[in-house]
Design a protein around this motif. Structure first.
Motif, PDB file in Angstrom:
ATOM      1  N   ARG A  23       0.857  -1.184   0.000  1.00 31.77           N
ATOM      2  CA  ARG A  23       0.000   0.000   0.000  1.00 31.77           C
ATOM      3  C   ARG A  23       0.899   1.243   0.000  1.00 31.77           C
ATOM      4  N   LYS A  24       0.333   2.351  -0.448  1.00 33.04           N
ATOM      5  CA  LYS A  24       1.103   3.603  -0.507  1.00 33.04           C
ATOM      6  C   LYS A  24       1.676   3.974   0.862  1.00 33.04           C
ATOM      7  N   LYS A  25       0.960   3.655   1.922  1.00 32.23           N
ATOM      8  CA  LYS A  25       1.437   3.956   3.277  1.00 32.23           C
ATOM      9  C   LYS A  25       2.724   3.191   3.615  1.00 32.23           C
ATOM     10  N   ASP A  26       3.028   2.134   2.844  1.00 29.84           N
ATOM     11  CA  ASP A  26       4.231   1.326   3.063  1.00 29.84           C
ATOM     12  C   ASP A  26       5.470   1.888   2.357  1.00 29.84           C
ATOM     13  N   TYR A  27       5.303   2.916   1.526  1.00 27.44           N
ATOM     14  CA  TYR A  27       6.422   3.405   0.718  1.00 27.44           C
ATOM     15  C   TYR A  27       7.632   3.840   1.555  1.00 27.44           C
ATOM     16  N   ALA A  28       7.395   4.483   2.695  1.00 33.00           N
ATOM     17  CA  ALA A  28       8.518   4.936   3.532  1.00 33.00           C
ATOM     18  C   ALA A  28       9.341   3.741   4.014  1.00 33.00           C
ATOM     19  N   GLU A  29       8.677   2.657   4.357  1.00 31.16           N
ATOM     20  CA  GLU A  29       9.376   1.453   4.780  1.00 31.16           C
ATOM     21  C   GLU A  29      10.064   0.785   3.578  1.00 31.16           C
ATOM     22  N   LEU A  30       9.393   0.788   2.434  1.00 31.72           N
ATOM     23  CA  LEU A  30       9.980   0.200   1.222  1.00 31.72           C
ATOM     24  C   LEU A  30      11.277   0.878   0.836  1.00 31.72           C
ATOM     25  N   ILE A  31      11.310   2.207   0.901  1.00 31.63           N
ATOM     26  CA  ILE A  31      12.517   2.925   0.468  1.00 31.63           C
ATOM     27  C   ILE A  31      13.687   2.611   1.402  1.00 31.63           C
ATOM     28  N   LYS A  32      13.397   2.338   2.661  1.00 29.39           N
ATOM     29  CA  LYS A  32      14.457   1.933   3.598  1.00 29.39           C
ATOM     30  C   LYS A  32      15.011   0.560   3.214  1.00 29.39           C
ATOM     31  N   VAL A  33      14.127  -0.354   2.838  1.00 30.72           N
ATOM     32  CA  VAL A  33      14.564  -1.679   2.383  1.00 30.72           C
ATOM     33  C   VAL A  33      15.390  -1.522   1.107  1.00 30.72           C
ATOM     34  N   TRP A  34      14.898  -0.703   0.183  1.00 28.99           N
ATOM     35  CA  TRP A  34      15.621  -0.456  -1.075  1.00 28.99           C
ATOM     36  C   TRP A  34      17.035   0.048  -0.796  1.00 28.99           C
ATOM     37  N   GLU A  35      17.139   1.083   0.035  1.00 30.69           N
ATOM     38  CA  GLU A  35      18.454   1.678   0.297  1.00 30.69           C
ATOM     39  C   GLU A  35      19.400   0.691   0.981  1.00 30.69           C
ATOM     40  N   ALA A  36      18.915  -0.029   1.967  1.00 31.01           N
ATOM     41  CA  ALA A  36      19.775  -1.005   2.661  1.00 31.01           C
ATOM     42  C   ALA A  36      20.239  -2.086   1.689  1.00 31.01           C
ATOM     43  N   SER A  37      19.332  -2.554   0.850  1.00 34.49           N
ATOM     44  CA  SER A  37      19.668  -3.584  -0.125  1.00 34.49           C
ATOM     45  C   SER A  37      20.683  -3.071  -1.145  1.00 34.49           C
ATOM     46  N   VAL A  38      20.450  -1.877  -1.658  1.00 33.55           N
ATOM     47  CA  VAL A  38      21.366  -1.283  -2.641  1.00 33.55           C
ATOM     48  C   VAL A  38      22.753  -1.089  -2.033  1.00 33.55           C
ATOM     49  N   ARG A  39      22.807  -0.593  -0.825  1.00 35.05           N
ATOM     50  CA  ARG A  39      24.122  -0.377  -0.188  1.00 35.05           C
ATOM     51  C   ARG A  39      24.858  -1.700   0.033  1.00 35.05           C
ATOM     52  N   ALA A  40      24.121  -2.786   0.232  1.00 37.73           N
ATOM     53  CA  ALA A  40      24.742  -4.097   0.465  1.00 37.73           C
ATOM     54  C   ALA A  40      25.140  -4.803  -0.827  1.00 37.73           C
ATOM     55  N   THR A  41      24.473  -4.490  -1.932  1.00 37.11           N
ATOM     56  CA  THR A  41      24.678  -5.277  -3.155  1.00 37.11           C
ATOM     57  C   THR A  41      25.180  -4.481  -4.353  1.00 37.11           C
ATOM     58  N   HIS A  42      25.070  -3.167  -4.318  1.00 30.63           N
ATOM     59  CA  HIS A  42      25.458  -2.329  -5.457  1.00 30.63           C
ATOM     60  C   HIS A  42      26.691  -1.498  -5.106  1.00 30.63           C
ATOM     61  N   ASP A  43      27.779  -2.168  -4.752  1.00 30.07           N
ATOM     62  CA  ASP A  43      28.978  -1.444  -4.316  1.00 30.07           C
ATOM     63  C   ASP A  43      29.625  -0.622  -5.429  1.00 30.07           C
ATOM     64  N   PHE A  44      29.195  -0.792  -6.647  1.00 34.30           N
ATOM     65  CA  PHE A  44      29.701  -0.023  -7.779  1.00 34.30           C
ATOM     66  C   PHE A  44      29.061   1.358  -7.881  1.00 34.30           C
ATOM     67  N   LEU A  45      27.926   1.573  -7.188  1.00 36.76           N
ATOM     68  CA  LEU A  45      27.255   2.869  -7.225  1.00 36.76           C
ATOM     69  C   LEU A  45      27.981   3.873  -6.342  1.00 36.76           C
ATOM     70  N   LYS A  46      28.005   5.119  -6.784  1.00 39.45           N
ATOM     71  CA  LYS A  46      28.556   6.209  -5.983  1.00 39.45           C
ATOM     72  C   LYS A  46      27.447   6.720  -5.057  1.00 39.45           C
ATOM     73  N   GLU A  47      27.845   7.380  -3.996  1.00 42.99           N
ATOM     74  CA  GLU A  47      26.880   7.945  -3.050  1.00 42.99           C
ATOM     75  C   GLU A  47      25.898   8.876  -3.754  1.00 42.99           C
ATOM     76  N   GLU A  48      26.410   9.693  -4.680  1.00 51.89           N
ATOM     77  CA  GLU A  48      25.519  10.633  -5.377  1.00 51.89           C
ATOM     78  C   GLU A  48      24.508   9.892  -6.260  1.00 51.89           C
ATOM     79  N   ASP A  49      24.860   8.693  -6.725  1.00 55.87           N
ATOM     80  CA  ASP A  49      23.905   7.897  -7.498  1.00 55.87           C
ATOM     81  C   ASP A  49      22.762   7.416  -6.609  1.00 55.87           C
TER      82      ASP A  49
END
Length: 150
Positions: free
Chosen positions: A8-34
């Motif tokens: 649900r839309k109310k879950d988006y804030a929690e989803l973005i936290k999952v997204w960011e944690a996952s990206v930081r753990a698996t996308h080490d090629f991305l720069k912080e600004e990305d």
């Protein structure tokens, strides 16, 4: 056994936290600004453009989610502490069986994700030098292999 739920839309804030944690753990090629560039796009545009499903843990916290559009898996992210515990596989199988996805794009540098999809019967069919936003992160276009019946 994990239970799939509609996001649900109310879950988006929690989803973005999952997204960011996952990206930081698996996308080490991305720069912080990305990461900072993509975060508001994901939250304010991309979430609304896909059909979102999630899995929650026993504390009712989202531990992984998928996003699908036009038979293509557009996003699949899992909290780092749940990677390798069947969450991603459950979400992927759900998208294949209930939403009929047969395509996914993967960052070429994300070897963990590439191996995951290869192990789930996807094959590389094409490659793009740039990602969808024009950034220099090559994308592998993958398609689910057809199963043959005898």
């Amino acid at each position: 056994m994990y239970k799939i739920e509609i996001v649900r839309k109310k879950d988006y804030a929690e989803l973005i936290k999952v997204w960011e944690a996952s990206v930081r753990a698996t996308h080490d090629f991305l720069k912080e600004e990305d990461i900072e560039y993509f975060k508001p796009l994901i939250l304010n545009t991309y979430f609304d453009a896909v059909e979102l499903n999630c899995i929650k843990n026993s504390s009712n916290k989202i531990i992984g989610f998928s996003g699908v559009a036009e038979q293509s898996l557009e996003m699949l992210f899992v909290r780092p502490d749940y990677i390798g515990k069947g969450v991603g596989k459950t979400l992927l199988q759900n998208t294949i069986t209930t939403l009929n996805i047969d395509k996914v794009d993967v960052n070429e540098q994300n070897q963990q994700a590439l191996n995951f999809y290869l192990n789930q019967r996807f094959e590389i069919i094409n490659r793009s030098e740039l990602d969808a936003t024009g950034k220099p992160y090559p994308i592998l276009h993958m398609k689910l292999k057809k199963t043959t019946t005898k």
